[in-house]
Design a protein around this motif. Structure first.
Motif, PDB file in Angstrom:
ATOM      1  N   ALA A 192       0.833  -1.211   0.000  1.00  0.00           N
ATOM      2  CA  ALA A 192       0.000   0.000   0.000  1.00  0.00           C
ATOM      3  C   ALA A 192       0.864   1.255   0.000  1.00  0.00           C
ATOM      4  O   ALA A 192       0.545   2.255  -0.658  1.00  0.00           O
ATOM      5  CB  ALA A 192      -0.927  -0.007   1.207  1.00  0.00           C
ATOM      6  N   ILE A 193       1.984   1.202   0.726  1.00  0.00           N
ATOM      7  CA  ILE A 193       2.898   2.353   0.752  1.00  0.00           C
ATOM      8  C   ILE A 193       3.480   2.597  -0.627  1.00  0.00           C
ATOM      9  O   ILE A 193       3.571   3.732  -1.102  1.00  0.00           O
ATOM     10  CB  ILE A 193       4.022   2.127   1.785  1.00  0.00           C
ATOM     11  CG1 ILE A 193       3.445   2.058   3.201  1.00  0.00           C
ATOM     12  CG2 ILE A 193       5.058   3.253   1.704  1.00  0.00           C
ATOM     13  CD1 ILE A 193       4.454   1.645   4.261  1.00  0.00           C
ATOM     14  N   ALA A 194       3.872   1.520  -1.285  1.00  0.00           N
ATOM     15  CA  ALA A 194       4.446   1.639  -2.630  1.00  0.00           C
ATOM     16  C   ALA A 194       3.449   2.274  -3.588  1.00  0.00           C
ATOM     17  O   ALA A 194       3.794   3.158  -4.382  1.00  0.00           O
ATOM     18  CB  ALA A 194       4.857   0.253  -3.130  1.00  0.00           C
ATOM     19  N   ARG A 195       2.205   1.836  -3.497  1.00  0.00           N
ATOM     20  CA  ARG A 195       1.165   2.387  -4.358  1.00  0.00           C
ATOM     21  C   ARG A 195       0.927   3.869  -4.059  1.00  0.00           C
ATOM     22  O   ARG A 195       0.794   4.678  -4.969  1.00  0.00           O
ATOM     23  CB  ARG A 195      -0.121   1.578  -4.178  1.00  0.00           C
ATOM     24  CG  ARG A 195      -1.247   1.966  -5.124  1.00  0.00           C
ATOM     25  CD  ARG A 195      -2.348   0.914  -5.139  1.00  0.00           C
ATOM     26  NE  ARG A 195      -2.854   0.648  -3.806  1.00  0.00           N
ATOM     27  CZ  ARG A 195      -2.713  -0.510  -3.164  1.00  0.00           C
ATOM     28  NH1 ARG A 195      -2.052  -1.515  -3.728  1.00  0.00           N
ATOM     29  NH2 ARG A 195      -3.215  -0.683  -1.954  1.00  0.00           N
ATOM     30  N   ARG A 196       0.909   4.218  -2.778  1.00  0.00           N
ATOM     31  CA  ARG A 196       0.639   5.604  -2.388  1.00  0.00           C
ATOM     32  C   ARG A 196       1.768   6.540  -2.815  1.00  0.00           C
ATOM     33  O   ARG A 196       1.527   7.670  -3.249  1.00  0.00           O
ATOM     34  CB  ARG A 196       0.448   5.696  -0.873  1.00  0.00           C
ATOM     35  CG  ARG A 196       0.186   7.119  -0.407  1.00  0.00           C
ATOM     36  CD  ARG A 196      -0.096   7.180   1.077  1.00  0.00           C
ATOM     37  NE  ARG A 196      -0.352   8.541   1.482  1.00  0.00           N
ATOM     38  CZ  ARG A 196      -1.514   9.151   1.375  1.00  0.00           C
ATOM     39  NH1 ARG A 196      -2.562   8.491   0.900  1.00  0.00           N
ATOM     40  NH2 ARG A 196      -1.670  10.404   1.758  1.00  0.00           N
ATOM     41  N   LEU A 197       3.016   6.078  -2.689  1.00  0.00           N
ATOM     42  CA  LEU A 197       4.167   6.931  -2.981  1.00  0.00           C
ATOM     43  C   LEU A 197       4.670   6.765  -4.418  1.00  0.00           C
ATOM     44  O   LEU A 197       5.654   7.400  -4.798  1.00  0.00           O
ATOM     45  CB  LEU A 197       5.299   6.631  -1.991  1.00  0.00           C
ATOM     46  CG  LEU A 197       4.981   6.865  -0.499  1.00  0.00           C
ATOM     47  CD1 LEU A 197       6.200   6.559   0.353  1.00  0.00           C
ATOM     48  CD2 LEU A 197       4.483   8.282  -0.248  1.00  0.00           C
ATOM     49  N   ILE A 217       6.188   4.242  -5.876  1.00  0.00           N
ATOM     50  CA  ILE A 217       7.500   3.616  -5.961  1.00  0.00           C
ATOM     51  C   ILE A 217       7.294   2.107  -5.889  1.00  0.00           C
ATOM     52  O   ILE A 217       6.187   1.631  -5.640  1.00  0.00           O
ATOM     53  CB  ILE A 217       8.446   4.090  -4.832  1.00  0.00           C
ATOM     54  CG1 ILE A 217       7.812   3.816  -3.449  1.00  0.00           C
ATOM     55  CG2 ILE A 217       8.776   5.564  -4.989  1.00  0.00           C
ATOM     56  CD1 ILE A 217       8.682   4.244  -2.274  1.00  0.00           C
ATOM     57  N   THR A 218       8.357   1.343  -6.105  1.00  0.00           N
ATOM     58  CA  THR A 218       8.219  -0.111  -6.059  1.00  0.00           C
ATOM     59  C   THR A 218       8.216  -0.609  -4.619  1.00  0.00           C
ATOM     60  O   THR A 218       8.723   0.066  -3.710  1.00  0.00           O
ATOM     61  CB  THR A 218       9.360  -0.795  -6.813  1.00  0.00           C
ATOM     62  OG1 THR A 218      10.597  -0.532  -6.122  1.00  0.00           O
ATOM     63  CG2 THR A 218       9.455  -0.276  -8.241  1.00  0.00           C
ATOM     64  N   GLU A 219       7.654  -1.793  -4.427  1.00  0.00           N
ATOM     65  CA  GLU A 219       7.624  -2.368  -3.090  1.00  0.00           C
ATOM     66  C   GLU A 219       9.037  -2.651  -2.575  1.00  0.00           C
ATOM     67  O   GLU A 219       9.316  -2.500  -1.376  1.00  0.00           O
ATOM     68  CB  GLU A 219       6.790  -3.647  -3.095  1.00  0.00           C
ATOM     69  CG  GLU A 219       6.473  -4.171  -1.711  1.00  0.00           C
ATOM     70  CD  GLU A 219       5.459  -5.306  -1.739  1.00  0.00           C
ATOM     71  OE1 GLU A 219       5.293  -5.958  -0.687  1.00  0.00           O
ATOM     72  OE2 GLU A 219       4.846  -5.539  -2.800  1.00  0.00           O
ATOM     73  N   SER A 220       9.932  -3.043  -3.469  1.00  0.00           N
ATOM     74  CA  SER A 220      11.320  -3.301  -3.054  1.00  0.00           C
ATOM     75  C   SER A 220      11.986  -2.009  -2.577  1.00  0.00           C
ATOM     76  O   SER A 220      12.803  -2.028  -1.646  1.00  0.00           O
ATOM     77  CB  SER A 220      12.121  -3.925  -4.200  1.00  0.00           C
ATOM     78  OG  SER A 220      12.158  -3.058  -5.320  1.00  0.00           O
ATOM     79  N   THR A 221      11.630  -0.883  -3.190  1.00  0.00           N
ATOM     80  CA  THR A 221      12.174   0.407  -2.758  1.00  0.00           C
ATOM     81  C   THR A 221      11.648   0.767  -1.371  1.00  0.00           C
ATOM     82  O   THR A 221      12.387   1.288  -0.522  1.00  0.00           O
ATOM     83  CB  THR A 221      11.806   1.520  -3.758  1.00  0.00           C
ATOM     84  OG1 THR A 221      12.362   1.193  -5.032  1.00  0.00           O
ATOM     85  CG2 THR A 221      12.359   2.865  -3.309  1.00  0.00           C
ATOM     86  N   VAL A 222      10.373   0.479  -1.137  1.00  0.00           N
ATOM     87  CA  VAL A 222       9.798   0.712   0.197  1.00  0.00           C
ATOM     88  C   VAL A 222      10.562  -0.103   1.230  1.00  0.00           C
ATOM     89  O   VAL A 222      10.946   0.416   2.291  1.00  0.00           O
ATOM     90  CB  VAL A 222       8.307   0.331   0.227  1.00  0.00           C
ATOM     91  CG1 VAL A 222       7.774   0.360   1.657  1.00  0.00           C
ATOM     92  CG2 VAL A 222       7.495   1.260  -0.657  1.00  0.00           C
TER      93      VAL A 222
END
Length: 221
Positions: free
Chosen positions: A177-182, A184-189
């Motif tokens: 959800a953070i990746a989608r909101r920001l 960016i990719t989930e791996s970056t999160v």
């Protein structure tokens, strides 16, 4: 319920767990957080009533059976109520006052600001934002709080992105959800969160949320 205790009623269980842990560190008796209005009403039906209920009405059950705050007030008429919410609009403040809440504080306030409000309310005072109290025509007996200025890095040399991610963690968002909101990719999160955890010496998400709340990082809705 425990006599003289504090109970948190909020659908965001990560936020509640972090706040409960911090209040317990200050020597307060805190009951297990409750995730819904229905759970709260069932728990409050069993005496003794808590001394204080801390709640965010925005996340409680939406039903046709009346205002959530009024229902909490009816379930525990002797308990004091603190609304901890991101909604500081005049209508929201008016609803809190109408329901007999003893305070309304920003959910993005630092833990020290929340703790100060809790202690004042337990001492018998009312705590509302200064501007809101004036706008609602409150008497001088109402204690007002400006809501502490937030330290955006929490003093740990966090990058803006790491601070953003911690703000999302407080709000209970998953990495996906953070990746989608920001955007960016989930791996970056995961990379930024791992770096933030190392900087603040946190071992898990709850510890990270506690640290972020203690250091004035506001939840990201």
């Amino acid at each position: 319920m425990t006599s003289g205790s504090v109970v948190l009623v909020d659908h965001d269980q990560l936020f509640s767990a972090a706040l409960a842990a911090l209040l317990e560190e200050e020597g307060m008796a805190v009951d297990s957080p409750l995730p819904s209005l229905m759970a709260a009403e069932q728990a409050l039906a069993q005496p003794p009533a808590p001394a204080l209920i801390i709640t965010d009405p925005a996340g409680l059950d939406r039903t046709d059976d009346g205002d959530a705050l009024l229902r909490l007030r009816q379930a525990a008429p002797e308990a004091r109520i603190l609304v901890l919410s991101a909604d500081l609009s005049q209508p929201a403040l008016a609803r809190s006052l109408a329901a007999g809440a003893h305070g309304h504080v920003s959910k993005g306030a630092s833990f020290n600001a929340v703790l100060r409000a809790v202690r004042l309310i337990l001492m018998g005072q009312a705590v509302y934002p200064a501007a809101a109290a004036q706008g609602l025509g409150q008497s001088p007996s109402v204690t007002t709080t400006a809501g502490d200025t937030q330290s955006q890095s929490g003093g740990a040399d966090l990058s803006p992105r790491e601070t953003q991610i911690l703000a999302c963690v407080i709000s209970g968002h998953s990495n996906k959800a953070i990746a989608r909101r920001l955007s960016i990719t989930e791996s970056t999160v995961k990379m930024h969160f791992k770096n933030a955890m190392r900087k603040i010496n946190a071992g898990n998400r709850t510890q990270a949320a506690i640290w972020a709340m203690e250091h004035g990082i506001a939840p990201m809705a």
